[in-house]
Design a protein around this motif. Structure first.
Motif, short mmCIF file in Angstrom:
data_model
loop_
_atom_site.label_atom_id
_atom_site.label_comp_id
_atom_site.label_asym_id
_atom_site.label_seq_id
_atom_site.Cartn_x
_atom_site.Cartn_y
_atom_site.Cartn_z
N ARG A 20 0.90 -1.32 0.03
CA ARG A 20 -0.04 -0.07 0.06
C ARG A 20 0.79 1.08 0.01
NH1 ARG A 20 -2.58 -1.47 4.96
NH2 ARG A 20 -0.92 -0.67 5.95
N ARG A 42 -3.33 0.19 -3.69
CA ARG A 42 -2.61 -1.13 -3.49
C ARG A 42 -2.07 -1.87 -4.61
NH1 ARG A 42 -4.46 -3.02 1.38
NH2 ARG A 42 -5.85 -1.80 2.46
N THR A 82 0.93 -5.19 2.79
CA THR A 82 -0.42 -5.71 3.52
C THR A 82 -0.75 -6.71 4.05
OG1 THR A 82 -1.23 -6.31 1.39
CG2 THR A 82 -1.68 -3.94 1.63
#
Length: 93
Positions: A20, A42, A82
């Protein structure tokens, strides 16, 4: 801050792992310079493709050239993993 080329290189080494970043747009110079946040993205690099999910939730698959065309004028905050793996190839390669 990362340039688009630095970000693409970073993602390519970590293929399959989603990261991210926040896209930033610099405007002006000197005392009138400003930085505007454009939203969180993302990103995952898989071979010659980059999967990009924007602030709206829309996902696009871009070639490296398309990535530079879309994001070439931005800078990015440092990438944060992430924990989502979209491709298990790096684990078994």
């Amino acid at each position: 801050m990362l340039t688009p080329a630095e970000l693409l290189e970073f993602l390519s080494v970590r293929g399959g792992c989603e990261h991210r970043v926040t896209a930033l747009l610099r405007a002006g110079r000197g005392k009138k310079a400003s930085v505007r946040e454009l939203g969180e993205y993302r990103l995952t690099a898989r071979g010659e493709q980059v999967q990009a999910t924007g602030p709206s939730g829309q996902t696009r698959h871009l070639t490296h050239d398309e990535f530079h065309a879309v994001f070439g004028s931005y800078v990015f905050t440092p990438a944060q993993a992430t924990g989502v793996m979209t491709d298990l190839g790096p684990l078994f390669g």
